[in-house]
Design a protein around this motif. Structure first.
Motif, mmCIF file in Angstrom:
data_model
loop_
_atom_site.group_PDB
_atom_site.id
_atom_site.type_symbol
_atom_site.label_atom_id
_atom_site.label_comp_id
_atom_site.label_asym_id
_atom_site.label_seq_id
_atom_site.Cartn_x
_atom_site.Cartn_y
_atom_site.Cartn_z
ATOM 1 N N ILE A 32 -3.369 -0.349 -17.367
ATOM 2 C CA ILE A 32 -2.046 -1.226 -17.489
ATOM 3 C C ILE A 32 -0.750 -0.203 -17.694
ATOM 4 C CG2 ILE A 32 -1.072 -2.634 -19.317
ATOM 5 C CD1 ILE A 32 -3.595 -4.094 -19.364
ATOM 6 N N GLU A 33 -1.004 0.719 -18.479
ATOM 7 C CA GLU A 33 0.067 1.866 -18.651
ATOM 8 C C GLU A 33 0.577 2.464 -17.331
ATOM 9 O OE1 GLU A 33 1.858 2.079 -21.467
ATOM 10 O OE2 GLU A 33 0.585 1.270 -23.048
ATOM 11 N N ARG A 34 -0.482 2.867 -16.746
ATOM 12 C CA ARG A 34 -0.148 3.480 -15.516
ATOM 13 C C ARG A 34 0.781 2.435 -14.648
ATOM 14 N NH1 ARG A 34 -3.049 7.052 -11.628
ATOM 15 N NH2 ARG A 34 -0.850 7.066 -11.022
ATOM 16 N N TYR A 35 0.066 1.217 -14.502
ATOM 17 C CA TYR A 35 1.092 0.284 -13.593
ATOM 18 C C TYR A 35 2.377 -0.198 -14.226
ATOM 19 C CZ TYR A 35 -3.184 -0.596 -10.881
ATOM 20 O OH TYR A 35 -4.072 -0.313 -9.914
ATOM 21 N N LEU A 36 2.516 -0.068 -15.587
ATOM 22 C CA LEU A 36 3.692 -0.274 -16.265
ATOM 23 C C LEU A 36 4.710 0.935 -15.850
ATOM 24 C CD1 LEU A 36 2.649 -1.760 -19.528
ATOM 25 C CD2 LEU A 36 4.096 -2.832 -18.003
ATOM 26 N N ASN A 209 -2.819 -3.345 -6.534
ATOM 27 C CA ASN A 209 -3.566 -2.179 -7.332
ATOM 28 C C ASN A 209 -3.576 -0.818 -6.789
ATOM 29 O OD1 ASN A 209 -4.998 -3.603 -9.818
ATOM 30 N ND2 ASN A 209 -5.247 -5.146 -8.234
ATOM 31 N N ILE A 210 -3.608 -0.787 -5.403
ATOM 32 C CA ILE A 210 -3.805 0.381 -4.453
ATOM 33 C C ILE A 210 -2.559 1.065 -4.429
ATOM 34 C CG2 ILE A 210 -4.433 1.129 -2.384
ATOM 35 C CD1 ILE A 210 -5.698 -1.363 -1.769
ATOM 36 N N ALA A 211 -1.317 0.630 -4.383
ATOM 37 C CA ALA A 211 -0.160 1.271 -4.129
ATOM 38 C C ALA A 211 0.979 0.679 -4.718
ATOM 39 C CB ALA A 211 0.162 1.472 -2.686
ATOM 40 N N PRO A 212 1.219 0.495 -6.010
ATOM 41 C CA PRO A 212 1.970 -0.452 -6.717
ATOM 42 C C PRO A 212 3.460 0.067 -6.336
ATOM 43 C CG PRO A 212 1.118 1.011 -8.443
ATOM 44 C CD PRO A 212 0.302 1.125 -7.081
ATOM 45 N N LYS A 213 3.704 1.347 -6.324
ATOM 46 C CA LYS A 213 5.051 1.616 -6.222
ATOM 47 C C LYS A 213 5.696 1.089 -4.828
ATOM 48 C CE LYS A 213 5.110 6.023 -8.955
ATOM 49 N NZ LYS A 213 5.216 7.477 -8.981
ATOM 50 N N THR A 214 4.757 1.393 -3.641
ATOM 51 C CA THR A 214 5.089 1.169 -2.347
ATOM 52 C C THR A 214 5.264 -0.236 -2.282
ATOM 53 O OG1 THR A 214 3.774 2.970 -1.675
ATOM 54 C CG2 THR A 214 4.372 1.227 0.085
ATOM 55 N N CYS A 215 4.358 -1.161 -2.936
ATOM 56 C CA CYS A 215 4.506 -2.675 -3.112
ATOM 57 C C CYS A 215 5.713 -2.888 -3.664
ATOM 58 C CB CYS A 215 3.282 -3.133 -3.829
ATOM 59 S SG CYS A 215 1.790 -2.868 -2.711
ATOM 60 N N LEU A 216 6.107 -2.593 -4.663
ATOM 61 C CA LEU A 216 7.278 -3.033 -5.284
ATOM 62 C C LEU A 216 8.634 -2.401 -4.400
ATOM 63 C CD1 LEU A 216 6.514 -1.459 -9.040
ATOM 64 C CD2 LEU A 216 7.157 -3.987 -8.352
ATOM 65 N N ALA A 217 8.437 -1.506 -3.680
ATOM 66 C CA ALA A 217 9.724 -1.138 -2.853
ATOM 67 C C ALA A 217 9.950 -2.244 -1.710
ATOM 68 C CB ALA A 217 9.359 0.210 -1.864
ATOM 69 N N ILE A 259 -9.267 5.805 -4.774
ATOM 70 C CA ILE A 259 -8.684 6.770 -3.909
ATOM 71 C C ILE A 259 -7.341 7.349 -4.222
ATOM 72 C CG2 ILE A 259 -8.156 7.464 -1.670
ATOM 73 C CD1 ILE A 259 -10.721 5.926 -0.661
ATOM 74 N N THR A 260 -6.383 6.189 -4.711
ATOM 75 C CA THR A 260 -5.113 6.537 -4.885
ATOM 76 C C THR A 260 -4.698 6.706 -6.329
ATOM 77 O OG1 THR A 260 -4.568 3.952 -5.107
ATOM 78 C CG2 THR A 260 -4.307 4.998 -2.883
ATOM 79 N N GLY A 261 -5.625 6.675 -7.092
ATOM 80 C CA GLY A 261 -5.513 7.321 -8.389
ATOM 81 C C GLY A 261 -5.475 5.994 -9.763
ATOM 82 N N PHE A 262 -5.760 4.868 -9.272
ATOM 83 C CA PHE A 262 -5.897 3.864 -10.199
ATOM 84 C C PHE A 262 -7.488 3.498 -10.261
ATOM 85 C CE2 PHE A 262 -1.591 4.162 -8.271
ATOM 86 C CZ PHE A 262 -0.829 3.978 -9.364
ATOM 87 N N ASP A 263 -8.078 4.192 -10.863
ATOM 88 C CA ASP A 263 -9.556 4.038 -10.742
ATOM 89 C C ASP A 263 -10.020 3.134 -11.852
ATOM 90 O OD1 ASP A 263 -12.501 4.430 -10.702
ATOM 91 O OD2 ASP A 263 -12.301 6.357 -11.306
ATOM 92 N N ALA A 264 -10.599 1.961 -11.405
ATOM 93 C CA ALA A 264 -11.183 0.712 -12.232
ATOM 94 C C ALA A 264 -12.444 0.684 -12.306
ATOM 95 C CB ALA A 264 -10.712 -0.442 -11.845
ATOM 96 N N GLY A 265 -13.321 1.840 -11.916
ATOM 97 C CA GLY A 265 -14.771 2.060 -11.486
ATOM 98 C C GLY A 265 -15.216 1.266 -10.239
ATOM 99 N N ARG A 292 2.201 8.889 -1.665
ATOM 100 C CA ARG A 292 3.421 8.257 -1.806
ATOM 101 C C ARG A 292 3.455 7.866 -3.436
ATOM 102 N NH1 ARG A 292 6.457 4.960 1.883
ATOM 103 N NH2 ARG A 292 5.891 5.706 3.976
ATOM 104 N N GLU A 293 2.306 7.385 -3.812
ATOM 105 C CA GLU A 293 2.066 7.019 -5.213
ATOM 106 C C GLU A 293 2.102 7.840 -6.183
ATOM 107 O OE1 GLU A 293 1.970 3.868 -6.229
ATOM 108 O OE2 GLU A 293 2.349 3.219 -3.960
ATOM 109 N N ALA A 294 1.804 9.181 -5.890
ATOM 110 C CA ALA A 294 1.831 10.169 -6.954
ATOM 111 C C ALA A 294 3.309 10.951 -7.130
ATOM 112 C CB ALA A 294 1.011 11.613 -6.253
ATOM 113 N N VAL A 295 4.259 10.541 -6.181
ATOM 114 C CA VAL A 295 5.387 10.781 -6.448
ATOM 115 C C VAL A 295 6.126 10.543 -7.670
ATOM 116 C CG1 VAL A 295 7.882 11.100 -5.336
ATOM 117 C CG2 VAL A 295 6.001 11.457 -3.906
#
Length: 295
Positions: A32-36, A209-217, A259-265, A292-295
């Motif tokens: 949640i903190e990462r997505y925020l 969940n996979i790419a929140p920044k790109t989706c928000l763009a 893979i994109t860094g938002f590991d939920a198991g 893209r998401e790591a930037v």
């Protein structure tokens, strides 16, 4: 609608699990903190992507409580409170309200439930006693109930019923819902840019969940009516959003998010981790999204 309570991106959050299949509460906070931090300002807890149907009632309610406590008013909160019994939906919805949720998402009666429009309206009228704004859930391929334009008009006359999430995957039918002039939310990942152009009021998006920044763009570009910008961001997302929609949806979202860094198991049983022979296609579809998401 300027006063619509759930505009833009509402992330249908993956529920994190540990190696034994239990909910990983520490990882929930981390996610949640990462997505925020990525800019997400709307969450759906106990979502379909978050395996609502494979959570116990107690787990789902605890997810609402802990998730709301972590978010602490920094984002909108929608809780899925779907259940077979209307009385249980009301109970879950009142609990979500007590936790501070802003709305609930509720499936129509499912598993051999009624399909007559009047009975569907009666069901939602009863569950409106939960007290929070209701998002109906149109997923006819799974439930056997289709929310048509005429039914949507009837439902929106119910106090607290405010919109429908359309996960049918049929753009033509979704456009028909939008043409009623009532708020409609898109819940089909491959339709996102087209739904926004058609006038969808908001998104409930599991693939985000996979790419929140790109989706928000995409959401921000659409808000500015910058359709060229929408297309540019969608080019990065379209391969994976199309792939995950073709099958093994939940497993694919969990695998791709890892893979994109938002590991939920891994997903909870009876689902298993995405099969190894499907991982190459997933990696190819992701392209440079991890970068893209790591930037």
């Amino acid at each position: 609608m300027s006063n619509f309570p759930f505009p833009g991106l509402n992330l249908a959050l993956t529920t994190p699990f540990d190696a034994t299949g239990r909910i990983d509460w520490d990882r929930l906070e981390t996610l949640i903190e990462r997505y925020l931090g990525s800019g997400v300002r709307g969450f759906v807890l106990s979502s379909g992507t978050g395996m609502h149907v494979y959570l116990s009632k107690e787990e789902s309610m605890e997810l609402a409580r802990r998730g709301s406590k972590i978010i602490k008013g920094r984002a909108r909160i929608i809780v899925q409170t779907s259940a077979l019994l209307a009385e249980e939906v009301v109970e879950r919805s009142k609990h979500a309200a007590d936790c501070g949720a802003d709305g609930v998402m509720v499936l129509p009666p499912f598993f051999e439930g009624p399909t007559d429009d009047d009975d569907i309206v009666a069901f939602y009228t009863e569950v409106s006693n939960g007290g929070l704004p209701i998002i109906g859930y149109n997923v006819p391929q799974a439930v056997g109930v289709e929310i048509t334009p005429s039914l949507l008009q009837m439902l929106c006359e119910i106090p607290n019923f405010c919109t429908v999430k359309d996960s049918s995957g049929d753009l033509g039918k979704q456009a028909s819902l939008i043409r009623t002039g009532l708020p409609v939310m898109n819940g089909a990942d491959p339709l996102v840019p087209y739904s926004l152009y058609a006038g969808a009021s908001g998104l409930i998006w599991g693939g985000a969940n996979i790419a929140p920044k790109t989706c928000l763009a995409i959401v921000e570009a659409a808000r500015a009516q910058n359709w060229l910008g929408v297309r540019e961001s969608w080019e990065a997302l379209e391969p994976v959003m199309s792939l995950i929609w073709q099958g093994d949806y939940v497993q694919s979202v969990y695998a791709a998010s890892k893979i994109t860094g938002f590991d939920a198991g891994n997903p909870r049983r009876p689902l298993r981790a995405l099969a190894e022979d499907k991982m190459d296609a997933l990696h190819a579809a992701l392209g440079d999204l991890a970068e893209r998401e790591a930037v």
